[in-house]
Design an enzyme around this catalytic site. Structure first.
Site, PDB file in Angstrom:
ATOM      1  N   CYS A 105       0.814  -1.219   0.000  1.00  0.00           N
ATOM      2  CA  CYS A 105       0.000   0.000   0.000  1.00  0.00           C
ATOM      3  C   CYS A 105       0.844   1.263   0.000  1.00  0.00           C
ATOM      4  O   CYS A 105       0.306   2.354  -0.142  1.00  0.00           O
ATOM      5  CB  CYS A 105      -0.925   0.013   1.212  1.00  0.00           C
ATOM      6  SG  CYS A 105      -0.012   0.030   2.773  1.00  0.00           S
ATOM      7  N   ASP A 143       2.366   2.598   2.507  1.00  0.00           N
ATOM      8  CA  ASP A 143       2.381   3.279   3.800  1.00  0.00           C
ATOM      9  C   ASP A 143       3.697   3.019   4.536  1.00  0.00           C
ATOM     10  O   ASP A 143       4.352   2.011   4.313  1.00  0.00           O
ATOM     11  CB  ASP A 143       1.196   2.826   4.657  1.00  0.00           C
ATOM     12  CG  ASP A 143      -0.117   3.342   4.100  1.00  0.00           C
ATOM     13  OD1 ASP A 143      -0.095   4.411   3.482  1.00  0.00           O
ATOM     14  OD2 ASP A 143      -1.136   2.666   4.270  1.00  0.00           O
ATOM     15  N   CYS A 170      -2.739   2.762   7.995  1.00  0.00           N
ATOM     16  CA  CYS A 170      -4.177   2.823   8.281  1.00  0.00           C
ATOM     17  C   CYS A 170      -4.489   2.385   9.712  1.00  0.00           C
ATOM     18  O   CYS A 170      -3.596   2.051  10.486  1.00  0.00           O
ATOM     19  CB  CYS A 170      -4.908   1.913   7.301  1.00  0.00           C
ATOM     20  SG  CYS A 170      -4.520   0.190   7.627  1.00  0.00           S
ATOM     21  N   CYS A 197      -1.040  -5.006   6.722  1.00  0.00           N
ATOM     22  CA  CYS A 197      -0.808  -3.879   7.637  1.00  0.00           C
ATOM     23  C   CYS A 197      -0.088  -4.370   8.898  1.00  0.00           C
ATOM     24  O   CYS A 197       0.723  -3.644   9.475  1.00  0.00           O
ATOM     25  CB  CYS A 197      -2.128  -3.213   7.998  1.00  0.00           C
ATOM     26  SG  CYS A 197      -3.196  -2.933   6.561  1.00  0.00           S
TER      27      CYS A 197
HETATM   28 FE1  FES Z   1      -1.420   0.579   4.335  1.00  0.00          FE
HETATM   29 FE2  FES Z   1      -2.978  -0.609   6.125  1.00  0.00          FE
HETATM   30  S1  FES Z   1      -3.481  -0.014   4.085  1.00  0.00           S
HETATM   31  S2  FES Z   1      -0.932   0.015   6.331  1.00  0.00           S
END
Ligand code: FES
Length: 149
Positions: free
Chosen positions: A35, A37, A61, A105
């Protein structure tokens, strides 16, 4: 309620161990290949190899926040060797489960912790069984689900 159980919601809404440690002994930063992140984990380790503190900061998230909150609570007070045995699956189990699309995640938290321990080991000339073959920069996504975000 929806996708998330009460334990996940509690750790998301009232996360533990958010922030930064002054003079950390190890720092790990990891970006999810799924993702994009980011997660930063910092650890403090005492002379007996016990993790006395662990803090995180993330752009991830809610599931990443809940996983990190749980993971940090699980490793604080453990030795580095013991902490390395905790997998993202253990964290997800302790949370009472996450939706399949959110498993990656928890990998973000797990990988960032291992990266912080790797950094600690490098700086202190230590080797640990659980770190053999670990590459902090690897896009190790075998356990990732697919995220629709
Ligand atoms: Fe990226 Fe959960 S969608 S850490």
């Amino acid at each position: 309620m929806g996708l998330y159980n009460d334990t996940v919601m509690e750790n998301f809404l009232n996360p533990k161990n958010v922030g930064e440690i002054e003079n950390p002994d190890g720092v790990g930063i990891y970006g999810s290949p799924v993702c994009g992140d980011m997660m930063q984990m910092q650890i403090k380790v005492d002379e007996n190899d016990v993790i006395t503190d662990c803090k995180f900061k993330t752009f991830g998230c809610g599931s990443a926040i809940a996983s990190s909150s749980m993971a940090t609570q699980m490793i604080i007070g453990k030795t580095v060797e013991e902490a390395l045995k905790i997998t993202n699956k253990d964290v997800v189990d302790e949370l009472g489960g996450l939706p399949a699309v959110k498993i990656h995640c928890s990998v973000l938290a797990d990988h960032a912790i291992k990266s912080a321990i790797y950094d600690y080991a490098q700086k202190h000339g230590k080797t640990y069984k659980g770190l053999e073959g670990f590459d902090p920069n690897a896009d190790d996504d075998d356990e990732h689900g697919t995220c629709g975000l």
